[in-house]
Scaffold this motif. Structure first.
Motif, PDB file in Angstrom:
ATOM      1  N   LEU A 168       0.832  -1.209   0.000  1.00  0.00           N
ATOM      2  CA  LEU A 168       0.000   0.000   0.000  1.00  0.00           C
ATOM      3  C   LEU A 168       0.863   1.254   0.000  1.00  0.00           C
ATOM      4  N   VAL A 169       1.936   1.229   0.808  1.00  0.00           N
ATOM      5  CA  VAL A 169       2.838   2.383   0.839  1.00  0.00           C
ATOM      6  C   VAL A 169       3.455   2.583  -0.535  1.00  0.00           C
ATOM      7  N   ALA A 170       3.844   1.462  -1.173  1.00  0.00           N
ATOM      8  CA  ALA A 170       4.464   1.558  -2.499  1.00  0.00           C
ATOM      9  C   ALA A 170       3.484   2.188  -3.490  1.00  0.00           C
ATOM     10  N   ILE A 171       2.222   1.794  -3.419  1.00  0.00           N
ATOM     11  CA  ILE A 171       1.218   2.384  -4.323  1.00  0.00           C
ATOM     12  C   ILE A 171       1.137   3.886  -4.102  1.00  0.00           C
ATOM     13  N   ALA A 172       1.118   4.281  -2.829  1.00  0.00           N
ATOM     14  CA  ALA A 172       1.046   5.713  -2.524  1.00  0.00           C
ATOM     15  C   ALA A 172       2.245   6.441  -3.125  1.00  0.00           C
ATOM     16  N   ILE A 173       3.439   5.857  -2.961  1.00  0.00           N
ATOM     17  CA  ILE A 173       4.647   6.507  -3.488  1.00  0.00           C
ATOM     18  C   ILE A 173       4.573   6.618  -5.005  1.00  0.00           C
ATOM     19  N   LEU A 174       4.128   5.536  -5.648  1.00  0.00           N
ATOM     20  CA  LEU A 174       4.023   5.562  -7.112  1.00  0.00           C
ATOM     21  C   LEU A 174       3.059   6.651  -7.576  1.00  0.00           C
ATOM     22  N   LEU A 175       1.922   6.755  -6.911  1.00  0.00           N
ATOM     23  CA  LEU A 175       0.949   7.789  -7.275  1.00  0.00           C
ATOM     24  C   LEU A 175       1.579   9.174  -7.168  1.00  0.00           C
ATOM     25  N   ILE A 176       2.325   9.367  -6.080  1.00  0.00           N
ATOM     26  CA  ILE A 176       2.933  10.679  -5.864  1.00  0.00           C
ATOM     27  C   ILE A 176       3.975  10.963  -6.945  1.00  0.00           C
ATOM     28  N   ILE A 177       4.815   9.961  -7.237  1.00  0.00           N
ATOM     29  CA  ILE A 177       5.849  10.168  -8.269  1.00  0.00           C
ATOM     30  C   ILE A 177       5.192  10.495  -9.604  1.00  0.00           C
ATOM     31  N   ALA A 178       4.168   9.719  -9.958  1.00  0.00           N
ATOM     32  CA  ALA A 178       3.480   9.953 -11.233  1.00  0.00           C
ATOM     33  C   ALA A 178       2.925  11.379 -11.263  1.00  0.00           C
ATOM     34  N   GLY A 179       2.366  11.825 -10.143  1.00  0.00           N
ATOM     35  CA  GLY A 179       1.828  13.176 -10.071  1.00  0.00           C
ATOM     36  C   GLY A 179       2.902  14.229 -10.325  1.00  0.00           C
ATOM     37  N   PHE A 180       4.084  14.005  -9.753  1.00  0.00           N
ATOM     38  CA  PHE A 180       5.186  14.949  -9.967  1.00  0.00           C
ATOM     39  C   PHE A 180       5.588  14.995 -11.436  1.00  0.00           C
ATOM     40  N   VAL A 181       5.645  13.816 -12.065  1.00  0.00           N
ATOM     41  CA  VAL A 181       6.015  13.768 -13.485  1.00  0.00           C
ATOM     42  C   VAL A 181       5.020  14.604 -14.291  1.00  0.00           C
ATOM     43  N   GLY A 182       3.745  14.396 -14.028  1.00  0.00           N
ATOM     44  CA  GLY A 182       2.720  15.136 -14.758  1.00  0.00           C
ATOM     45  C   GLY A 182       2.806  16.630 -14.505  1.00  0.00           C
ATOM     46  N   TYR A 183       3.042  16.986 -13.256  1.00  0.00           N
ATOM     47  CA  TYR A 183       3.072  18.413 -12.887  1.00  0.00           C
ATOM     48  C   TYR A 183       4.216  19.131 -13.589  1.00  0.00           C
ATOM     49  N   ASN A 184       5.291  18.403 -13.833  1.00  0.00           N
ATOM     50  CA  ASN A 184       6.431  19.029 -14.508  1.00  0.00           C
ATOM     51  C   ASN A 184       6.227  19.181 -16.005  1.00  0.00           C
ATOM     52  N   LYS A 185       5.201  18.498 -16.521  1.00  0.00           N
ATOM     53  CA  LYS A 185       5.023  18.523 -17.969  1.00  0.00           C
ATOM     54  C   LYS A 185       3.893  19.435 -18.428  1.00  0.00           C
ATOM     55  N   ARG A 186       3.045  19.842 -17.491  1.00  0.00           N
ATOM     56  CA  ARG A 186       1.838  20.518 -17.966  1.00  0.00           C
ATOM     57  C   ARG A 186       1.916  22.038 -17.832  1.00  0.00           C
ATOM     58  N   ASP A 187       0.966  22.696 -18.505  1.00  0.00           N
ATOM     59  CA  ASP A 187       0.839  24.145 -18.365  1.00  0.00           C
ATOM     60  C   ASP A 187       0.310  24.475 -16.979  1.00  0.00           C
ATOM     61  N   ILE A 188       0.753  25.601 -16.451  1.00  0.00           N
ATOM     62  CA  ILE A 188       0.134  26.117 -15.233  1.00  0.00           C
ATOM     63  C   ILE A 188      -0.984  27.041 -15.691  1.00  0.00           C
ATOM     64  N   HIS A 189      -2.197  26.763 -15.232  1.00  0.00           N
ATOM     65  CA  HIS A 189      -3.324  27.564 -15.715  1.00  0.00           C
ATOM     66  C   HIS A 189      -3.529  28.774 -14.829  1.00  0.00           C
ATOM     67  N   GLY A 190      -4.019  29.811 -15.442  1.00  0.00           N
ATOM     68  CA  GLY A 190      -4.278  31.003 -14.638  1.00  0.00           C
ATOM     69  C   GLY A 190      -5.747  31.226 -14.482  1.00  0.00           C
TER      70      GLY A 190
END
Lengths: 298, 534
Positions: free
Chosen positions: B512-534
């Motif tokens: 379960l902890v590993a799943i949580a970590i994976l979700l967080i890592i995936a979120g970071f990857v996405g956040y670094n790739k997307r536009d910041i909306h205003g």
């Protein structure tokens, strides 16, 4: 030396094209004006330059570094003032200024900070929620000028300021220029752009439709003339390069294509000039001509 | 000022209706559908009178009383009595929340964003916006009352006559109106949206807790709480209308007070004063992490304290629970004997899961704060400094991830403190701690989901709340509604071992902890790739 370089920049939102092949170059020590109607793509261009939006295609570099990939490195030397300054309602202006200066990585120069606060006449102990638009803008401007940046990206920085504050702003911009810094400035206040900027680009519907120094741009447009002559001129409007002739109180008002000015002057001098007023085209004329999009009417 | 105080109120009501033409029907329909669905299911759950009587016996459990309110009509536990006991409290909380959110939206939020100023510059009375909002909420709640009442009646359930059904609906509506009026009052007292929502929800939580303690310990205490009062309607058993009338009467008084306060204050001002701030930032503030901590300081502190109090209030019934479980023969038959464990200990696991799910709310709020920051263009301003996206998302994630064990400790401490005082046979702190901490991975998964959505679907972050709501629903009512296991397994909380009944399976926890970590890592990857909306 090019500080900002933008090549064929395209930004699409789904099917909507916000930027359609924008090209720009801002050199060191230059104040570069960026004008265009609302929704033309000024803010989008600036956001791409800041690495906040990702370009669909094309290139945007600052200090020779990629605006998207090297954003953090670039921002250490960039000061940005957004068009719509939103601050945290529960922090004071003073706190926000300190925060911004610190996050840029600059040292907090206390004397400079206090000087700016005084010049811009801001009460830094008030919570941001109580600030008007102009005061929020002052917070952003103070933190921008308080840090020792090499490039200033300013998005309509004076839209909420009173004329007095506008003057203060202009002084700081000129001071930055004298120190060899570069300024990329978008504005709707054309007199301000005219006074400050070395170069201007006009953007419309995501495309740069005109750019160059003000001098160069003026050549592209028409000079306005007010003329009284001893003998009446009837066929003025038939002359090459003369437009919009109007007769008011015995005076003729008309526009002349800048490159035809010589011929027109020679022609009218035969009629005995009593009064002659020649005004260079204002940026506003330029602006109106391009904004309307037809290029014919002045 | 005295002339035309209410001019154009009607037109404003129409305008509000138009603004909410999608938002409000979603709420109304959800409440109606949910109520009717449960009513359809209930007769099948406990078909015979004998089964219902067993259920009635469990309902005497003080822990259930704290959660759902006092049981009544338990001697003859009909479908109607069961329906009201299961559903009334939570349905009224739903209309209460609706009242808070919609009233804030049309009062203080509109005012803070400068929209009321524009409205007031038109020929509109100074009290018209507030009055229009209150009228609108009244209309909405009348619609809900009638629709719920008329929706339940045709089902023809035992003991659910027309009067009872209408009273059930009216109880929901009355609480909706009450919280609309109360929020209207807080909108006058405070000078910003956050405070309005904060005080209103604070009151709701307080009302729930006071009712919970009162229902077990002291009836008068319950009557002070609007939620406790409304349960005294005893719908489908005694059908008393007076609690509804009193609630509505008090609402009107509160509304009158807020009208008065509105008339004597300036636009965009409040009555709770704001202090002058600092000229300089403290060193602590000067980093992305410091900034996000500072922005959420009040929220963090109040939730930490709040979870301790919630733990205390659940813990305070453990003593009664002990006594009840020892004397109730039926319950002892129902819960299988486990070697070396008291009944209370076994009951504790469910309590801990509920506390953990509620304790997931603050960490989610901490992480989702980032999306509202982005919407207000403040993330953009930070990113224009020498600050990376990882630093920004990292600060918020760190706060949320660390908040999880801290919140757990607080609610466990609350539970244990209370237990020490009320229980004869005190469960060891160690057992509490284990039972609580074993839930941490599931809470982290919820945080991970939020990070993932922030990275890829920032406009859909509210799905996290929906998922948490689902998890809550499955645990809270799952046993009573006899839901199948797979529904429980869809929630991360369904995979948490029931300590102390079950052994802790280390491999499962690590997974379960590993799943949580994976979700967080995936979120970071996405956040670094997307536009910041205003």
């Amino acid at each position: 030396m090019a500080i900002i370089e933008v090549r064929n920049l395209v930004k699409k939102y789904g099917h909507f094209t916000a930027l359609d092949g924008v090209n720009l170059q801002v050199n060191q020590g230059e104040i570069y004006g960026f004008i265009g109607p609302n929704g033309a793509g000024k803010t989008t261009t600036m956001r791409v330059l800041l690495g906040i939006l990702k370009a669909t295609s094309g290139q945007a570099t600052i200090f020779g570094m990629d605006a998207w990939k090297d954003a953090v490195e670039i921002h250490k030397r960039v000061a940005y003032v957004p068009g719509d300054v939103n601050l945290w309602p529960n922090l004071t202006g003073g706190e926000v200024i300190d925060l911004f200066v610190k996050l840029r990585g600059a040292n907090n120069n206390k004397r400079r900070r206090e000087e700016l606060i005084e010049r811009f006449d801001l009460d830094p102990s008030k919570k941001c929620r109580t600030y008007s638009k102009g005061n929020r803008q002052k917070v952003a401007l103070i933190s921008a000028f308080a840090s020792d940046a090499d490039l200033y990206i300013l998005d309509e920085p004076t839209s909420g300021l009173d004329p007095l504050m506008e003057r203060v702003f202009q002084e700081y911009v000129m001071e930055a220029k004298q120190e060899g810094k570069s300024i990329f400035l978008s504005s709707h206040i054309l007199s301000e752009v005219e006074r400050l900027c070395d170069k201007v680009s006009i953007i419309r519907s995501g495309k740069i439709i005109e750019s160059g120094s003000l001098e160069e741009l003026r050549h592209l447009t028409r000079t306005s003339v007010v003329l009284d002559t001893r003998e009446p001129i009837d066929d003025l409007s038939k002359l090459n390069g003369v437009h919009n002739v109007e007769k008011r109180n015995n005076s003729l008002y008309f526009h002349v294509d800048s490159h035809q000015l010589n011929e027109v002057m020679q022609y009218i001098s035969q009629f005995g000039i009593v009064k002659l007023e020649v005004a260079p085209p204002t940026l506003e004329d330029l602006f109106m001509r391009h904004y309307k999009g037809d290029g014919g009417e002045l | 000022m005295s002339k035309g105080l209410y001019i154009n109120t009607g037109k404003l009501v129409g305008f509000i209706l138009r603004r909410d033409r999608i938002r409000m029907p979603i709420w109304i329909i959800s409440i109606i559908v949910f109520t009717v669905l449960i009513a359809v299911v209930i007769p099948d759950l406990y078909a015979t009178g004998a089964e219902r009587q067993v259920m009635a016996e469990t309902m005497k459990n003080p822990a259930i009383t704290v959660m759902l309110g006092p049981g009544y009509g338990l001697d003859n536990y009909t479908d109607g009595a069961m329906m009201a006991h299961f559903m009334l409290l939570f349905s009224t909380i739903a209309t209460g929340i609706m009242g808070i959110l919609f009233t804030t939206r049309h009062t203080r939020e509109d005012e803070e964003d400068g929209r009321i100023e524009m409205i007031r510059s038109l020929p509109v009375g100074p009290l018209s916006p507030l009055t229009a909002t209150f009228l609108y909420m009244t209309i909405t709640n009348i619609v809900i009352s009638l629709a719920v009442g008329l929706g339940l009646y045709p089902l023809g359930l035992e003991d659910m006559d027309l009067g009872g059904c209408l009273l059930y609906g009216a109880s929901l509506g009355a609480i909706g109106v009450f919280f609309a009026a109360l929020t209207g009052l807080f909108a006058q007292l405070t000078s910003n949206t956050r405070a309005t929502i904060g005080y209103s929800f604070g009151f709701l939580v307080l009302a729930y807790i006071v009712r919970g303690i009162g229902d077990v310990e002291n009836e008068t205490l319950s009557l002070i709480s609007p939620l406790g009062l409304i349960l005294r309607t005893q719908v489908f058993v005694s059908n008393y209308w007076w609690p509804v009338l009193i609630t509505l009467g008090i609402s009107i008084i509160i509304f009158g007070i807020s009208l008065y306060l509105n008339s004597i204050r300036d636009l965009e001002a409040g009555f709770i004063p704001t202090r002058a701030g600092k000229r300089n930032a403290s060193r602590f503030l000067l980093s992305p992490l410091g900034l996000s901590l500072r922005l959420q300081r009040t929220t963090i502190i109040s939730w930490t304290v709040g979870m301790f109090i919630l733990g205390l209030s659940y813990g305070s019934i453990l003593g009664d629970l002990e006594g009840f479980l020892d004397t109730s023969g039926i319950i002892q038959q129902m819960i299988p004997e486990v070697e070396g464990l008291s009944l209370t200990e076994r009951f504790m696991t469910m309590l801990m899961t509920i506390l953990s799910i509620l304790g997931t709310i603050p960490p989610l709020m901490f992480i989702l704060k980032l999306t509202s920051e982005e919407k207000k263009n403040r993330t953009e301003i930070l990113l224009s400094k020498a600050v990376s996206r990882n630093q920004i998302l990292g600060s918020y994630t760190l706060i949320a991830v660390l908040a999880v064990p801290i919140i757990q400790i607080m609610s466990i401490l609350g539970l244990w403190f209370a237990a020490v005082f009320v229980m004869d046979d005190v469960i060891s702190f160690n057992t509490f701690l284990k039972a609580g901490f074993v839930h941490i991975p599931a809470m982290w998964i919820m945080v991970g989901l939020a990070v993932l959505l922030i990275g890829y679907l920032p406009e859909r972050v509210s799905l996290t709340w929906l998922y948490l709501g689902y998890a809550f629903f499955v645990v809270y009512l799952g046993d009573m509604l006899q839901l199948p296991d797979w529904l429980n397994n869809l929630s991360p909380f369904g995979h948490i071992p029931k300590v102390p009944i079950e052994e802790i399976n280390i491999a499962k926890i690590l997974l379960l902890v590993a799943i949580a970590i994976l979700l967080i890592i995936a979120g970071f990857v996405g956040y670094n790739k997307r536009d910041i909306h205003g």
